[in-house]
Structure formats: structure tokens, C-alpha cells
Design a protein around this motif. Structure first.
Motif, short mmCIF file in Angstrom:
data_model
loop_
_atom_site.label_atom_id
_atom_site.label_comp_id
_atom_site.label_asym_id
_atom_site.label_seq_id
_atom_site.Cartn_x
_atom_site.Cartn_y
_atom_site.Cartn_z
N MET A 16 -0.85 15.20 10.41
CA MET A 16 -0.13 13.91 10.06
C MET A 16 -0.37 12.83 11.44
SD MET A 16 3.56 13.72 8.72
CE MET A 16 4.25 12.03 7.98
N GLY A 17 -0.54 11.47 10.96
CA GLY A 17 -0.74 10.60 11.94
C GLY A 17 -2.01 10.30 12.49
N CYS A 18 -2.11 9.22 13.20
CA CYS A 18 -3.71 8.60 13.65
C CYS A 18 -3.79 8.94 15.09
CB CYS A 18 -3.77 7.49 13.29
SG CYS A 18 -2.65 6.17 14.31
N TYR A 19 -2.99 9.69 15.72
CA TYR A 19 -3.29 10.23 17.19
C TYR A 19 -4.47 11.37 17.06
CZ TYR A 19 0.84 7.69 19.00
OH TYR A 19 1.56 6.69 19.09
N LYS A 20 -5.12 11.24 18.14
CA LYS A 20 -5.97 12.46 18.02
C LYS A 20 -5.20 13.92 18.15
CE LYS A 20 -9.08 9.71 21.26
NZ LYS A 20 -9.48 9.60 22.64
N PRO A 21 -5.75 14.88 17.60
CA PRO A 21 -4.99 16.29 17.53
C PRO A 21 -4.77 16.73 18.88
CG PRO A 21 -6.98 16.05 15.85
CD PRO A 21 -7.04 14.99 16.87
N GLN A 22 -5.32 16.64 19.79
CA GLN A 22 -5.19 17.03 21.08
C GLN A 22 -4.02 16.11 21.93
OE1 GLN A 22 -8.10 15.70 20.16
NE2 GLN A 22 -9.13 14.64 21.91
N ASN A 259 -3.47 4.01 19.38
CA ASN A 259 -4.50 4.58 20.41
C ASN A 259 -4.91 3.71 21.32
OD1 ASN A 259 -5.17 7.50 19.23
ND2 ASN A 259 -5.45 6.17 17.68
N LEU A 260 -4.80 2.15 21.00
CA LEU A 260 -5.16 1.13 22.02
C LEU A 260 -4.28 1.12 23.02
CD1 LEU A 260 -6.75 -1.52 22.81
CD2 LEU A 260 -5.01 -2.59 21.36
N PHE A 261 -2.77 1.28 22.58
CA PHE A 261 -1.85 1.19 23.53
C PHE A 261 -2.11 2.23 24.57
CE2 PHE A 261 2.51 3.09 24.68
CZ PHE A 261 2.84 2.05 25.60
N VAL A 262 -2.17 3.69 24.02
CA VAL A 262 -2.03 4.65 24.95
C VAL A 262 -3.39 4.83 25.70
CG1 VAL A 262 -0.30 6.28 23.58
CG2 VAL A 262 -3.07 6.46 23.11
N ASP A 263 -4.42 4.31 25.36
CA ASP A 263 -5.68 4.33 25.96
C ASP A 263 -5.66 3.40 27.06
OD1 ASP A 263 -6.79 6.26 24.46
OD2 ASP A 263 -7.94 4.86 23.09
N THR A 264 -4.87 2.25 26.69
CA THR A 264 -4.86 1.04 27.88
C THR A 264 -4.02 1.60 29.04
OG1 THR A 264 -5.32 -0.66 26.28
CG2 THR A 264 -4.21 -1.37 28.39
N VAL A 265 -2.92 2.21 28.88
CA VAL A 265 -1.86 2.52 29.74
C VAL A 265 -2.42 3.71 30.33
CG1 VAL A 265 0.32 3.60 30.46
CG2 VAL A 265 -0.07 1.90 28.51
N SER A 266 -3.16 4.64 29.80
CA SER A 266 -3.92 5.98 30.67
C SER A 266 -4.63 5.67 31.33
CB SER A 266 -4.45 6.83 29.62
OG SER A 266 -3.34 7.41 28.70
N ALA A 267 -5.63 4.20 30.98
CA ALA A 267 -6.50 3.72 32.19
C ALA A 267 -5.97 3.59 33.61
CB ALA A 267 -7.55 2.68 31.43
N GLU A 268 -4.92 3.15 33.58
CA GLU A 268 -4.19 2.78 34.88
C GLU A 268 -3.82 3.97 35.68
OE1 GLU A 268 -3.72 -0.45 35.73
OE2 GLU A 268 -4.73 -1.01 33.91
#
Length: 371
Positions: A16-22, A259-268
Motif C-alpha cells: 500500500m502507498g507510493c513510497y519505495k518498499p524498502q 518521494n520528492l520530500f524525503v529525497d530532498t531532505v535526505s540529500a542534505e
């Protein structure tokens, strides 16, 4: 039952949901086709007449182009600050529980935060910790089937609950009560510590900051939370063995920014100096519940009968404007840059904004009393 091996077996969840399974596993029952959204005015009337918010879904707010521009701006401006708070919380969690930690985020505001903490601990510490997102509902408690499933999968795990921020501390109290009930029922003691990025209510001990700053994921609903609705508890829609339910808004995939949100923050994360992070917190981390004390003054001044009609903090004020019927919004300072999206939402919905300089939080939404 006193041993984890004797806990009732719970079937595995469906994807369920659109995040990556991992990134996360949602322990939720998909209610697509079983429940429809309720008009905001009707929903508010039902809630204030004794119905429970968890039995209905609000209509999803469709943000304007101008509002989405504010979200992207907030993400650009605050990504490092969010990453810093994530790092502080992740370091505290690891110090507290070690590599046996199981991350358990509270759907849905806690989910993107849990994803970020999981990514931080993998990237910076090399620990691939399990992460689940489960339902907790004020006045109803936590999803016990979800907890049983997690314990079934991780019999030696140390569960760490995660949310986005605190308001007046209602979920903090609900979690504490739910953990006590779970121990009485199953003989297993859970740690009710709640980890959040921002604790303006001063009601938890594991937090990134006590500043009421804008976490961009607070600006939106399902589109920034894995396309998952608010969680639902309706016994006519689920059996005793089901997880709590939610809708999966697959039709909004073209508009999701989860995914944009978590990818952008993770890049920091690469910019963070992890050995310094925990020292950024205040020395006194006790939970004083100062925010709740201040809300009593607001309740008296505005003659609000039920304190649950007060929604303090940027995150909670945003949610009032997105899915409730607000009477007014209080703000601490008109020039506070964190309030841009609040002011735009209030303008769009015709909600008056009032200056309240002594406010502990950046803002507080007051829900209209219908009775």
C-alpha cells in the motif's frame, strides 16, 4: 499471554502507498471502494454531535498552484533544518535503543519522518532498520493487531514510536495509555517514548527542536504522506483480525510529492556533522507540558468548551484549515516566515487571522463550535 512467541499470529499486510518498499511497510487495511469522503460541514456536525472523526474521511484538499509554489519554496528553504532535526532524533533513538530498534511511525504525519530517520541511520550509521507505519486514534487507541504483527516479525526488537510534531500532546497521552493497555492485555511492556522533529508543546523528551518551525510535509495531506488517507476505525468495515483502515489515493499519483520530500531532505544528510547534532538540543529536555497550560488561557478567552477544538502549532493549524471548519487562526507574529502557507489558506477559506503575541506556538487554529 506473557511470551512474544505466544502472541496471536497476524497475517502479512498487502502492499500500500507510493513510497519505495524498502522505505516503509504500511500496516493498514486498504478501504478503497468501501468508504467515501464526507463533506466537511457534515463531518464537523457529526463530530461535534458525538460522532468520532476516525469513522469518516475528510475530502482531500486540492491545493492551488500558488499554494504548491509555497510548498516547494518551504522545501527549498527548510530542507537542511528538517534534515538536522532528523539527524538529532535519529542519533538519540540509536543511543537509546541500539541496532535492535524497530521504527514505528504513526500514520500519517509520522510516516515521512520515519522514512527520513530510517534513511539517515542507513546512510550515516550503516543500520538497515525495519520501519512500519501504523494507526493510532485519539479516543480509540493504537492498532493492537499492527503491534502484534511487528512483535511477531521482530521478537527481540525495541519499538520506537515516531510522529512529525506535537500540538497539545493528545497523541502523546493516547500512546502512553495504549501502551499501558497493551501490557495489561498481552503481558508485554512497550516503551511509550514518542520521537518527533518539533516539540513546541514541550510534551515529549525525544525531539529535534522545540521551535515551532515549518516542516514542509505539514503543508499537505495524502500527497506528501504516501498517498494514504487519515486512518479509519469502523468495525463494519473490518474484522477483529484486520489492521485499522485507510484509503490509498492512487488516482493522485500524478500530484504526489511524498518521494520528492524525503529525497530532498535526505540529500542534505551529507552536510550534517553527526557527532555535533545532539549538542544542538537544549540542555533541559524535560516534558513540562507548557503548551497545554497556555492553551487553557486561550480556551477561557475565546470561550471554547472543548479543548480539542484548539489546534496549536503550525502542523495542527494547517490541518484545521485543510480538513475542519475553522472559526479563526491566532498567530504570534505577522512577519513570521513560517506562516506564509497558513495566511494563504486562511485567505482562501475566508478565515479571520488574529494576532496573539503571547502564543507559545507560531499559530493556533480554533475550530468553529456548531452547538
Amino acid at each position: 499471554m506473557t511470551a512474544r512467541s505466544h502472541l496471536q499470529p497476524i497475517p502479512a499486510p498487502l502492499p500500500m502507498g507510493c513510497y519505495k518498499p524498502q522505505d516503509v511497510t504500511f500496516l493498514l487495511k486498504n478501504l478503497n471502494g468501501l468508504i467515501q469522503e464526507t463533506d466537511l460541514k457534515l463531518r464537523e456536525k457529526i463530530i461535534q454531535s458525538g460522532g468520532h472523526y476516525s469513522e469518516m474521511l475528510p475530502v482531500e484538499y486540492e491545493p492551488s498552484r500558488e499554494y504548491m509554489a509555497l510548498f516547494y519554496q518551504a522545501l527549498r528553504e527548510n530542507a537542511f533544518k528538517v534534515a538536522e532535526a532528523v539527524g538529532i532524533v535519529a542519533e538519540l533513538i540509536l543511543r537509546r535503543n541500539g541496532p535492535q530498534t524497530v521504527l514505528v511511525s504513526l500514520a500519517r504525519a509520522g510516516t515521512p519522518v520515519g522514512v527520513l530517520i530510517k534513511r539517515y541511520l542507513l546512510e550515516k550509521k550503516g543500520f538497515a532498520l525495519p520501519h512500519y507505519s501504523i494507526s493510532i486514534i485519539r479516543g480509540k487507541g493504537i492498532d493492537e493487531n499492527a503491534l502484534l504483527y511487528i512483535l511477531q516479525q521482530h521478537p527481540e526488537g525495541k519499538l520506537q514510536f515516531i510522529d512529525g510534531w506535537t500540538g497539545k500532546g493528545a497523541i502523546t497521552k493516547t500512546l502512553k495509555e495504549a501502551c499501558a493497555e497493551f501490557e495489561a492485555k498481552y503481558g508485554y511492556k512497550l516503551d511509550s517514548d514518542l520521537a518527533v522533529l518539533a516539540d513546541p508543546g514541550h510534551c515529549v523528551q525525544t525531539f529535534g527542536t522545540r521551535e515551532d518551525f515549518l516542516i514542509p510535509s505539514a503543508c499537505l495531506n495524502s500527497t506528501v504522506s504516501g498517498l494514504i488517507s487519515r486512518t479509519v476505525l469502523r468495525r463494519d468495515l473490518m474484522t477483529d483480525h484486520d489492521f485499522h483502515g485507510a484509503r490509498y489515493y492512487q488516482e493522485l499519483e500524478g500530484r504526489e510529492v511524498s518521494n520528492l520530500f524525503v529525497d530532498t531532505v535526505s540529500a542534505e544528510f551529507k552536510r550534517l556533522q553527526d557527532e555535533r547534532l545532539v549538542n544542538l538540543r537544549p540542555e533541559d529536555c524535560r516534558a513540562t507540558w507548557q503548551g497545554l497550560k497556555d492553551l487553557e488561557q486561550i480556551r477561557e478567552k475565546y470561550e471554547v468548551e472543548d479543548i480539542n477544538l484548539l489546534k496549536p502549532g503550525l502542523g495542527e493549524t494547517t490541518r484545521v484549515l485543510l480538513r475542519r471548519l475553522p472559526e479563526r487562526v491566532l498567530i504570534n507574529h505577522p512577519a513570521n516566515p513560517n506562516l506564509k502557507h497558513i495566511l494563504l489558506l486562511a485567505k482562501d477559506r475566508g478565515v479571520p487571522v488574529e494576532l496573539y503575541p503571547e502564543l507559545t506556538y507560531a499559530s493556533c487554529g480554533i475550530i468553529k463550535q456548531l452547538s
